[in-house]
Design a protein around this motif. Structure first.
Motif, PDB file in Angstrom:
ATOM      1  N   GLN A  19     -27.963  -8.229   3.478  1.00 34.88           N
ATOM      2  CA  GLN A  19     -28.499  -6.961   2.994  1.00 34.88           C
ATOM      3  C   GLN A  19     -28.274  -6.816   1.491  1.00 34.88           C
ATOM      4  OE1 GLN A  19     -26.512  -3.542   4.583  1.00 34.88           O
ATOM      5  NE2 GLN A  19     -27.805  -2.070   3.545  1.00 34.88           N
ATOM      6  N   GLY A  20     -29.326  -6.406   0.785  1.00 31.61           N
ATOM      7  CA  GLY A  20     -29.224  -6.244  -0.658  1.00 31.61           C
ATOM      8  C   GLY A  20     -29.268  -7.539  -1.429  1.00 31.61           C
ATOM      9  N   SER A  21     -29.731  -8.624  -0.791  1.00 34.54           N
ATOM     10  CA  SER A  21     -29.795  -9.934  -1.448  1.00 34.54           C
ATOM     11  C   SER A  21     -31.214 -10.483  -1.393  1.00 34.54           C
ATOM     12  CB  SER A  21     -28.822 -10.917  -0.774  1.00 34.54           C
ATOM     13  OG  SER A  21     -27.493 -10.427  -0.809  1.00 34.54           O
ATOM     14  N   MET A  22     -31.412 -11.622  -2.047  1.00 40.40           N
ATOM     15  CA  MET A  22     -32.738 -12.226  -2.072  1.00 40.40           C
ATOM     16  C   MET A  22     -32.629 -13.750  -2.136  1.00 40.40           C
ATOM     17  SD  MET A  22     -33.999 -11.455  -5.981  1.00 40.40           S
ATOM     18  CE  MET A  22     -33.353 -12.386  -7.382  1.00 40.40           C
ATOM     19  N   ALA A  23     -33.711 -14.407  -1.779  1.00 37.77           N
ATOM     20  CA  ALA A  23     -33.827 -15.866  -1.899  1.00 37.77           C
ATOM     21  C   ALA A  23     -34.915 -16.185  -2.915  1.00 37.77           C
ATOM     22  CB  ALA A  23     -34.182 -16.487  -0.545  1.00 37.77           C
ATOM     23  N   GLY A  24     -34.581 -17.039  -3.892  1.00 34.71           N
ATOM     24  CA  GLY A  24     -35.568 -17.452  -4.872  1.00 34.71           C
ATOM     25  C   GLY A  24     -35.384 -16.780  -6.218  1.00 34.71           C
ATOM     26  N   PRO A  25     -36.307 -17.144  -7.131  1.00 33.84           N
ATOM     27  CA  PRO A  25     -37.571 -17.851  -6.913  1.00 33.84           C
ATOM     28  C   PRO A  25     -37.398 -19.357  -6.692  1.00 33.84           C
ATOM     29  CG  PRO A  25     -37.295 -17.343  -9.240  1.00 33.84           C
ATOM     30  CD  PRO A  25     -36.162 -16.676  -8.525  1.00 33.84           C
ATOM     31  N   PHE A  26     -38.284 -19.886  -5.813  1.00 35.62           N
ATOM     32  CA  PHE A  26     -38.335 -21.315  -5.533  1.00 35.62           C
ATOM     33  C   PHE A  26     -39.760 -21.670  -5.133  1.00 35.62           C
ATOM     34  CE2 PHE A  26     -37.707 -19.338  -1.423  1.00 35.62           C
ATOM     35  CZ  PHE A  26     -38.457 -20.114  -0.545  1.00 35.62           C
ATOM     36  N   TYR A  27     -40.055 -22.968  -5.030  1.00 34.15           N
ATOM     37  CA  TYR A  27     -41.379 -23.394  -4.555  1.00 34.15           C
ATOM     38  C   TYR A  27     -41.257 -24.721  -3.822  1.00 34.15           C
ATOM     39  CZ  TYR A  27     -41.725 -26.766  -8.443  1.00 34.15           C
ATOM     40  OH  TYR A  27     -41.504 -27.809  -9.303  1.00 34.15           O
ATOM     41  N   ASN A  28     -42.243 -25.006  -2.976  1.00 39.27           N
ATOM     42  CA  ASN A  28     -42.326 -26.274  -2.257  1.00 39.27           C
ATOM     43  C   ASN A  28     -43.347 -27.182  -2.927  1.00 39.27           C
ATOM     44  OD1 ASN A  28     -40.733 -26.194   0.490  1.00 39.27           O
ATOM     45  ND2 ASN A  28     -41.617 -24.157   0.225  1.00 39.27           N
ATOM     46  N   THR A  29     -43.059 -28.474  -2.924  1.00 39.66           N
ATOM     47  CA  THR A  29     -43.954 -29.399  -3.622  1.00 39.66           C
ATOM     48  C   THR A  29     -45.206 -29.737  -2.809  1.00 39.66           C
ATOM     49  OG1 THR A  29     -42.686 -31.279  -2.730  1.00 39.66           O
ATOM     50  CG2 THR A  29     -42.084 -30.454  -4.930  1.00 39.66           C
ATOM     51  N   LYS A  30     -45.066 -29.932  -1.489  1.00 41.35           N
ATOM     52  CA  LYS A  30     -46.202 -30.370  -0.676  1.00 41.35           C
ATOM     53  C   LYS A  30     -46.463 -29.501   0.541  1.00 41.35           C
ATOM     54  CE  LYS A  30     -45.967 -35.278  -1.924  1.00 41.35           C
ATOM     55  NZ  LYS A  30     -45.891 -36.678  -1.400  1.00 41.35           N
ATOM     56  N   ALA A  31     -45.430 -28.872   1.078  1.00 43.38           N
ATOM     57  CA  ALA A  31     -45.562 -28.130   2.327  1.00 43.38           C
ATOM     58  C   ALA A  31     -46.095 -26.720   2.108  1.00 43.38           C
ATOM     59  CB  ALA A  31     -44.220 -28.068   3.053  1.00 43.38           C
ATOM     60  N   THR A  32     -46.921 -26.274   3.042  1.00 48.37           N
ATOM     61  CA  THR A  32     -47.302 -24.862   3.128  1.00 48.37           C
ATOM     62  C   THR A  32     -46.294 -24.180   4.030  1.00 48.37           C
ATOM     63  OG1 THR A  32     -49.658 -25.343   2.856  1.00 48.37           O
ATOM     64  CG2 THR A  32     -49.077 -23.234   3.854  1.00 48.37           C
ATOM     65  N   LEU A  33     -45.609 -23.167   3.521  1.00 47.26           N
ATOM     66  CA  LEU A  33     -44.521 -22.527   4.254  1.00 47.26           C
ATOM     67  C   LEU A  33     -45.027 -21.288   4.987  1.00 47.26           C
ATOM     68  CD1 LEU A  33     -41.479 -22.459   4.896  1.00 47.26           C
ATOM     69  CD2 LEU A  33     -41.158 -21.114   2.797  1.00 47.26           C
ATOM     70  N   VAL A  34     -44.916 -21.310   6.314  1.00 51.18           N
ATOM     71  CA  VAL A  34     -45.266 -20.163   7.154  1.00 51.18           C
ATOM     72  C   VAL A  34     -43.971 -19.462   7.536  1.00 51.18           C
ATOM     73  CG1 VAL A  34     -46.323 -19.405   9.315  1.00 51.18           C
ATOM     74  CG2 VAL A  34     -47.323 -21.310   8.031  1.00 51.18           C
ATOM     75  N   LEU A  35     -43.781 -18.242   7.044  1.00 51.60           N
ATOM     76  CA  LEU A  35     -42.552 -17.488   7.279  1.00 51.60           C
ATOM     77  C   LEU A  35     -42.812 -16.335   8.239  1.00 51.60           C
ATOM     78  CD1 LEU A  35     -41.050 -17.259   3.675  1.00 51.60           C
ATOM     79  CD2 LEU A  35     -40.030 -18.463   5.611  1.00 51.60           C
ATOM     80  N   MET A  36     -42.038 -16.280   9.329  1.00 48.46           N
ATOM     81  CA  MET A  36     -42.130 -15.197  10.304  1.00 48.46           C
ATOM     82  C   MET A  36     -40.877 -14.329  10.206  1.00 48.46           C
ATOM     83  SD  MET A  36     -43.380 -17.254  13.715  1.00 48.46           S
ATOM     84  CE  MET A  36     -44.780 -18.375  13.702  1.00 48.46           C
ATOM     85  N   VAL A  37     -41.056 -13.029  10.125  1.00 56.40           N
ATOM     86  CA  VAL A  37     -39.918 -12.107  10.091  1.00 56.40           C
ATOM     87  C   VAL A  37     -39.442 -11.883  11.520  1.00 56.40           C
ATOM     88  CG1 VAL A  37     -39.077  -9.843   9.402  1.00 56.40           C
ATOM     89  CG2 VAL A  37     -40.846 -10.980   8.048  1.00 56.40           C
ATOM     90  N   SER A  38     -38.254 -12.386  11.842  1.00 59.50           N
ATOM     91  CA  SER A  38     -37.721 -12.221  13.197  1.00 59.50           C
ATOM     92  C   SER A  38     -36.794 -11.019  13.312  1.00 59.50           C
ATOM     93  CB  SER A  38     -36.979 -13.489  13.648  1.00 59.50           C
ATOM     94  OG  SER A  38     -35.914 -13.801  12.770  1.00 59.50           O
ATOM     95  N   ASN A  39     -36.238 -10.578  12.173  1.00 56.73           N
ATOM     96  CA  ASN A  39     -35.381  -9.396  12.195  1.00 56.73           C
ATOM     97  C   ASN A  39     -35.249  -8.832  10.782  1.00 56.73           C
ATOM     98  OD1 ASN A  39     -33.669  -7.550  13.656  1.00 56.73           O
ATOM     99  ND2 ASN A  39     -31.919  -8.490  12.654  1.00 56.73           N
ATOM    100  N   GLY A  40     -35.290  -7.520  10.665  1.00 57.47           N
ATOM    101  CA  GLY A  40     -35.112  -6.882   9.378  1.00 57.47           C
ATOM    102  C   GLY A  40     -36.421  -6.574   8.667  1.00 57.47           C
ATOM    103  N   VAL A  41     -36.301  -6.203   7.409  1.00 55.90           N
ATOM    104  CA  VAL A  41     -37.443  -5.836   6.569  1.00 55.90           C
ATOM    105  C   VAL A  41     -37.363  -6.632   5.268  1.00 55.90           C
ATOM    106  CG1 VAL A  41     -38.580  -3.950   5.331  1.00 55.90           C
ATOM    107  CG2 VAL A  41     -37.514  -3.522   7.549  1.00 55.90           C
ATOM    108  N   ALA A  42     -38.508  -7.104   4.799  1.00 57.61           N
ATOM    109  CA  ALA A  42     -38.537  -7.963   3.611  1.00 57.61           C
ATOM    110  C   ALA A  42     -39.497  -7.428   2.566  1.00 57.61           C
ATOM    111  CB  ALA A  42     -38.937  -9.384   3.994  1.00 57.61           C
ATOM    112  N   GLN A  43     -39.235  -7.799   1.340  1.00 56.45           N
ATOM    113  CA  GLN A  43     -40.167  -7.627   0.233  1.00 56.45           C
ATOM    114  C   GLN A  43     -40.404  -9.019  -0.335  1.00 56.45           C
ATOM    115  OE1 GLN A  43     -41.703  -4.967  -1.231  1.00 56.45           O
ATOM    116  NE2 GLN A  43     -42.438  -5.918  -3.107  1.00 56.45           N
ATOM    117  N   PHE A  44     -41.663  -9.442  -0.378  1.00 54.38           N
ATOM    118  CA  PHE A  44     -41.927 -10.760  -0.954  1.00 54.38           C
ATOM    119  C   PHE A  44     -42.793 -10.608  -2.201  1.00 54.38           C
ATOM    120  CE2 PHE A  44     -46.326 -11.216   0.255  1.00 54.38           C
ATOM    121  CZ  PHE A  44     -46.784 -12.334  -0.426  1.00 54.38           C
TER     122      PHE A  44
END
Length: 470
Positions: free
Chosen positions: A326-351
Motif C-alpha cells: 500500500q502506498g507503493s509503486m512498481a516502475g517505470p520499467f519496460y519489456n524488450t520483446k514480451a507483451t505484458l497482460v496484467l490482471m488485477v487479482s486484488n486491490g486497486v491500481a493506477q497505471f
C-alpha cells in the motif's frame, strides 16, 4: 399546496431541466454555473426566499457533477465499455470479462480477441475460471494451450493423454499447463473457498478463436444414434440414456459429494500407463518455491520462465506476480520483446504508460520526431491492462490496501525487462559523454538524479489527494 408553493416547485423544476440539458453537452463547468444563476434571476420573481434556494440548487449540482467527473478513469475512459471489451479511447484497458459458460456452480469468462493494435498476440486470449466449493468440472478439451495460475482455493487436476493419466493437487501460487487437445477434468476440493484460475490460452486453429469440447453429455450429442451404437457397440436405449440431450451448461459444473471428492483426491500421480513412467516435462510448479526476483518493503516480484518451468516453452509465455505494498509503486520499467497482460487479482491500481505517437508531418530534413502521450487509468479488481513491448510503464497501489497483479508475458522468448529508475536502471550504465549529450548537463549532475534511488523496481508512491477509489 398553495399557489406560492406551486410556483416555487415549478421554478425548481425549470432549473432542474436546465441542469439536465447542460450536463449532456460539453459546456465549460464555470460557464454552466454563471448561466444557471442567471436563469434563477430570470425565473424567480414571486418570493425573495426562492432566489437563494434556486442558487443553492445550482451550486449543489455543480459540486456533484465535478465530483462525478473526477471519479471517472483518465484518458477518455468516462464511458462504460461492453463486457469483455476494451474502451475505444483506451484500447489498452479491459474493464470486464465476458461469460462464455456460466452456471450456479461455476463460470468461465474471457476477454475479447486482441485487436489489430496488438500485433503478434492475436493467437492469445485471457480468461478466468471460477469454481464453487465441492464442484466437479466434467472432462473436456480445447483447441488451445491453456496456462493456468491458481489465484485462490484448492483443487485436484487430472489430465489424460492416450493411455496415460496424471493427477496432482493445486493450491494458491500453483502454475500448470494443459496442452492443446488433452482431456482434463478438475474438482474444487475445498468445502468453503471458491477455486479461481487466471488463464492465458493460445489457440492453434483460428487465431484468437476458442473452441470448447465437453465430453460426457456434450459433443457426443452431435452424432447420430446409429453412429454411437456402432462405435460403442451397445443398444440405442443405452445411448439415449447415457448421452441424452442436455445443455452443456447443465453438466459442465456438477456438485460432488464428500465421498466422490475423497475418491478423486490423493497424492500426486505421475503419468500412469501400462509401460511404466512416461518421459515428459512436468506440467505444474509453485511460484513460491523460487526466490523472488525483486523484494523490498515496497513490493515483491515473483517470476517464472521456461528455464524454471520448461512447459512454458510450448506456449511461449512467461509468468510474473506483483505484490505491491500500500502506498507503493512498481516502475517505470519496460519489456524488450514480451507483451505484458496484467490482471488485477486484488486491490486497486493506477497505471501510467508512455505511448509513442509519431508526428504526421516530417521536418524539413525529412526526419520524423516521436512524441509521447501519457496513457493512464485506474484499475479495479477483475480489470486487465495490456502493455506492449518497449512501452515504459508504472503500476501504483492506489487504494487503501496492497495491490496484487498476475502477469502473463506473451511471446516471451529471450525477453528481458529493464528498470528506468532506481538500482540497475539502464541510464546508470551510460557513459558520461552520453549522459551529457542526452540531458545537456554535466555527467555528475545527471548522475546525482538517476543514481539517487537505491531500491530496485519497487518504490514509495507519490502522495495523491484522490487516492481513494471505490
Amino acid at each position: 399546496m398553495g399557489f406560492k408553493g406551486k410556483i416555487c416547485v415549478a421554478f425548481l423544476l425549470l432549473v432542474a431541466t436546465f441542469l439536465a440539458s447542460t450536463s449532456s453537452g460539453s459546456t465549460d463547468p464555470n460557464q454552466e454555473m454563471v448561466i444557471c444563476k442567471k436563469t434563477c434571476e430570470q425565473i424567480i420573481g414571486t418570493d425573495q426566499d426562492d432566489k437563494p434556494r434556486c442558487t443553492k440548487s445550482c451550486e449543489k449540482y455543480h459540486k456533484e457533477k465535478g465530483k462525478w467527473e473526477r471519479d471517472q478513469p483518465e484518458t477518455g475512459t468516462t464511458s462504460q465499455p461492453e463486457q469483455g471489451r476494451s474502451n475505444d479511447n483506451n484500447p489498452y484497458v479491459f474493464d470486464h470479462f465476458a461469460a462464455q459458460l456460466e452456471t450456479e456452480r461455476g463460470n468461465a469468462q474471457f476477454l475479447q480477441k486482441f485487436t489489430e493494435i496488438f500485433k503478434g498476440i492475436e493467437e492469445y486470449r485471457a480468461g478466468v475460471l471460477q469454481v464453487e466449493p465441492q464442484t466437479f468440472i466434467q472432462p473436456n478439451h480445447w483447441d488451445a494451450y491453456a496456462l493456468n495460475y491458481v489465484s485462490n482455493g484448492y483443487g485436484r487436476v487430472t489430465m489424460i493423454e492416450g493411455n496415460s493419466r496424471k493427477s496432482f493437487n493445486v493450491k494458491r501460487g500453483d502454475l500448470f499447463l494443459v496442452p492443446v487437445g488433452i482431456t482434463v477434468y478438475l474438482v474444487n476440493t475445498d468445502d468453503n473457498e471458491r477455486l479461481v484460475l487466471a488463464k492465458i490460452l493460445r489457440s492453434v486453429s483460428v487465431p484468437g478463436e476458442l473452441e470448447f469440447f465437453s465430453a460426457g453429455r456434450g459433443f457426443f450429442n452431435a452424432f447420430s444414434p446409429e453412429v454411437l451404437e456402432a462405435a460403442f457397440e451397445v443398444e440405442r436405449q443405452s445411448i439415449r440414456r447415457m448421452f441424452g440431450q442436455q445443455k452443456v451448461e447443465q453438466w459442465a459444473f456438477r456438485k460432488a459429494t464428500p465421498e466422490q471428492i475423497s475418491s478423486l483426491t490423493g497424492e500426486d500421480e505421475g503419468w500412469l500407463w501400462p509401460f511404466g513412467d512416461r518421459k515428459d516435462k512436468d506440467r505444474h510448479i509453485n511460484i513460491y518455491k523460487k526466490e523472488p526476483s525483486v523484494a523490498n518493503e515496497n513490493g515483491i516480484l515473483h517470476e517464472v520462465n521456461s528455464k524454471d518451468f520448461p512447459a512454458l516453452g510450448d506456449i511461449n509465455v512467461a509468468f510474473s506476480y506483483y505484490n505491491i505494498t500500500q502506498g507503493s509503486m512498481a516502475g517505470p520499467f519496460y519489456n524488450t520483446k514480451a507483451t505484458l497482460v496484467l490482471m488485477v487479482s486484488n486491490g486497486v491500481a493506477q497505471f501510467e504508460m508512455a505511448c509513442p505517437h509519431l508526428s504526421e508531418q516530417a521536418s524539413s530534413s525529412g526526419e520524423i520526431h516521436p512524441r509521447y502521450k501519457k496513457v493512464s487509468s485506474k484499475l479495479r479488481r477483475g480489470m486487465v491492462v495490456v502493455i506492449p513491448p518497449g512501452h515504459p510503464v508504472v503500476i501504483e497501489a492506489f487504494g487503501e490496501e496492497g495491490l496484487e497483479m498476475v502477469g502473463f508475458g506473451l511471446n516471451s522468448d529471450e525477453n528481458e525487462w529493464f528498470p528506468l529508475a532506481g538500482r540497475d536502471n539502464v541510464m546508470s550504465q551510460w557513459e558520461d559523454v552520453a549522459l551529457e549529450l542526452t540531458f545537456g548537463f554535466p555527467a555528475k549532475e545527471v548522475q546525482k538524479v538517476i543514481q539517487n534511488q537505491h531500491k530496485k523496481l519497487f518504490f514509495k508512491a507519490p502522495v495523491r489527494r484522490d487516492r481513494a477509489f471505490a
